[in-house]
Design a protein around this motif. Structure first.
Motif, PDB file in Angstrom:
ATOM      1  N   ALA A  20       0.863  -1.191   0.000  1.00 35.80           N
ATOM      2  CA  ALA A  20       0.000   0.000   0.000  1.00 35.80           C
ATOM      3  C   ALA A  20       0.890   1.228   0.000  1.00 35.80           C
ATOM      4  O   ALA A  20       1.775   1.363   0.854  1.00 35.80           O
ATOM      5  N   LEU A  21       0.661   2.105  -0.956  1.00 36.49           N
ATOM      6  CA  LEU A  21       1.457   3.317  -1.109  1.00 36.49           C
ATOM      7  C   LEU A  21       0.555   4.514  -0.827  1.00 36.49           C
ATOM      8  O   LEU A  21      -0.561   4.591  -1.351  1.00 36.49           O
ATOM      9  N   ARG A  22       1.088   5.445  -0.061  1.00 39.54           N
ATOM     10  CA  ARG A  22       0.260   6.559   0.393  1.00 39.54           C
ATOM     11  C   ARG A  22       0.665   7.857  -0.272  1.00 39.54           C
ATOM     12  O   ARG A  22       1.854   8.102  -0.514  1.00 39.54           O
ATOM     13  N   SER A  31      -7.672  17.770  -7.839  1.00 41.57           N
ATOM     14  CA  SER A  31      -7.256  16.673  -8.721  1.00 41.57           C
ATOM     15  C   SER A  31      -6.056  15.935  -8.157  1.00 41.57           C
ATOM     16  O   SER A  31      -5.118  16.552  -7.658  1.00 41.57           O
ATOM     17  N   LEU A  32      -6.099  14.605  -8.272  1.00 42.10           N
ATOM     18  CA  LEU A  32      -4.991  13.769  -7.806  1.00 42.10           C
ATOM     19  C   LEU A  32      -4.752  12.677  -8.829  1.00 42.10           C
ATOM     20  O   LEU A  32      -5.705  12.064  -9.334  1.00 42.10           O
ATOM     21  N   PHE A  33      -3.497  12.465  -9.140  1.00 45.98           N
ATOM     22  CA  PHE A  33      -3.098  11.507 -10.166  1.00 45.98           C
ATOM     23  C   PHE A  33      -2.078  10.535  -9.605  1.00 45.98           C
ATOM     24  O   PHE A  33      -1.236  10.905  -8.792  1.00 45.98           O
ATOM     25  N   TRP A  34      -2.102   9.322 -10.110  1.00 46.13           N
ATOM     26  CA  TRP A  34      -1.034   8.346  -9.875  1.00 46.13           C
ATOM     27  C   TRP A  34      -0.401   8.003 -11.223  1.00 46.13           C
ATOM     28  O   TRP A  34      -1.107   7.758 -12.215  1.00 46.13           O
ATOM     29  N   TYR A  35       0.933   7.979 -11.217  1.00 46.43           N
ATOM     30  CA  TYR A  35       1.698   7.583 -12.397  1.00 46.43           C
ATOM     31  C   TYR A  35       2.703   6.511 -11.996  1.00 46.43           C
ATOM     32  O   TYR A  35       3.170   6.465 -10.851  1.00 46.43           O
ATOM     33  N   SER A  75      -4.700   9.712  -0.572  1.00 50.88           N
ATOM     34  CA  SER A  75      -4.999   8.613  -1.491  1.00 50.88           C
ATOM     35  C   SER A  75      -4.054   7.450  -1.216  1.00 50.88           C
ATOM     36  O   SER A  75      -2.902   7.648  -0.792  1.00 50.88           O
ATOM     37  N   THR A  76      -4.552   6.257  -1.464  1.00 56.11           N
ATOM     38  CA  THR A  76      -3.738   5.049  -1.318  1.00 56.11           C
ATOM     39  C   THR A  76      -3.803   4.246  -2.601  1.00 56.11           C
ATOM     40  O   THR A  76      -4.892   4.042  -3.162  1.00 56.11           O
ATOM     41  N   LEU A  77      -2.642   3.828  -3.055  1.00 59.76           N
ATOM     42  CA  LEU A  77      -2.552   2.909  -4.201  1.00 59.76           C
ATOM     43  C   LEU A  77      -2.151   1.544  -3.638  1.00 59.76           C
ATOM     44  O   LEU A  77      -1.134   1.435  -2.950  1.00 59.76           O
TER      45      LEU A  77
END
Lengths: 114, 111
Positions: A20-22, A31-35, A75-77
């Motif tokens: 889990a990545l925070r 707006s929030l993005f994950w790349y 956010s958590t990925l």
């Protein structure tokens, strides 16, 4: 906060583990993005949130990847059953408004799957 | 599908020499293009965007729709310009506002 904060900075996972990545974006950023950035490559889009709504998850490479932003801030990925090809730097970015491409990036989490 | 191509992985120039970092794109709509930069041990950050037509740190970039290019230029390179540069193309639609990045060009300015 003053910037986008990501934790942990480094993560080593055994193949098959869940991680889990925070991401803690700038306060008030809509707006929030994950790349995902593999070695020697540019960042590749994973998913986009507008407040708490996940409006685009077209970049998630498989159903092992899951992201959430339940209260419209942190956010958590999550990556389930990690595989070696998941090794990469995971970047989070936020921006003030909708359609604002002036992202503020975090430092990233470097995930190594062994 | 949109695509961004940065043909040079590495570009070395002497201090004071002109710099041109190449970027070509493929996009069916009206393009919106950006340059992002990552200095050593720092985060990726926005350098400039084409709609602003601004000059940042002496860098400029002009969108050429005929050649589908957005090359980044600076007349006189400085040592502090050494960094990784990424060209990026915005796409919006169906509620998404993602950027498509090129693979990046590492600029090395030789003193």
């Amino acid at each position: 906060g003053a910037g986008v904060s990501q934790s942990p900075r480094y993560k080593v996972a055994k193949r098959g583990q869940d991680v889990a990545l925070r991401c803690d974006p700038i306060s008030g950023h809509v707006s929030l993005f994950w790349y995902q950035q593999a070695l020697g490559q540019g960042p590749e889009f994973l998913t986009y949130f507008q407040n708490e709504a996940q409006l685009d998850k077209s970049g998630l490479p498989s159903d092992r990847f899951f992201a959430e932003r339940p209260e419209g801030s942190v956010s958590t990925l999550k990556i389930q059953r990690t595989q070696q090809e998941d090794s990469a730097v995971y970047l989070c970015a936020s921006s003030r408004g909708v359609g604002d491409y002036g992202y503020t990036f975090g430092s990233g989490t470097r995930l190594t799957v062994v | 599908a949109q695509r961004v191509t940065q043909p040079e992985k590495l570009l070395s120039v002497f201090k004071g020499a002109p710099v041109e970092l190449k970027c070509n794109y493929s996009y069916s709509g009206s393009p919106e293009l950006f340059w992002y930069v990552q200095y050593s041990r720092q985060r990726l950050q926005l350098l400039l965007r084409h709609i602003s037509r601004e000059s940042i740190k002496g860098f400029t970039a002009d969108l050429n729709k005929g050649e589908t290019s957005f090359h980044l230029k600076k007349p006189f390179a400085q040592e502090e310009d050494s960094a990784m540069y990424y060209c990026a193309l915005a796409s919006s639609g169906a509620g998404s506002y993602q950027l498509t990045f090129g693979k990046g060009t590492k600029l090395s300015v030789i003193p």
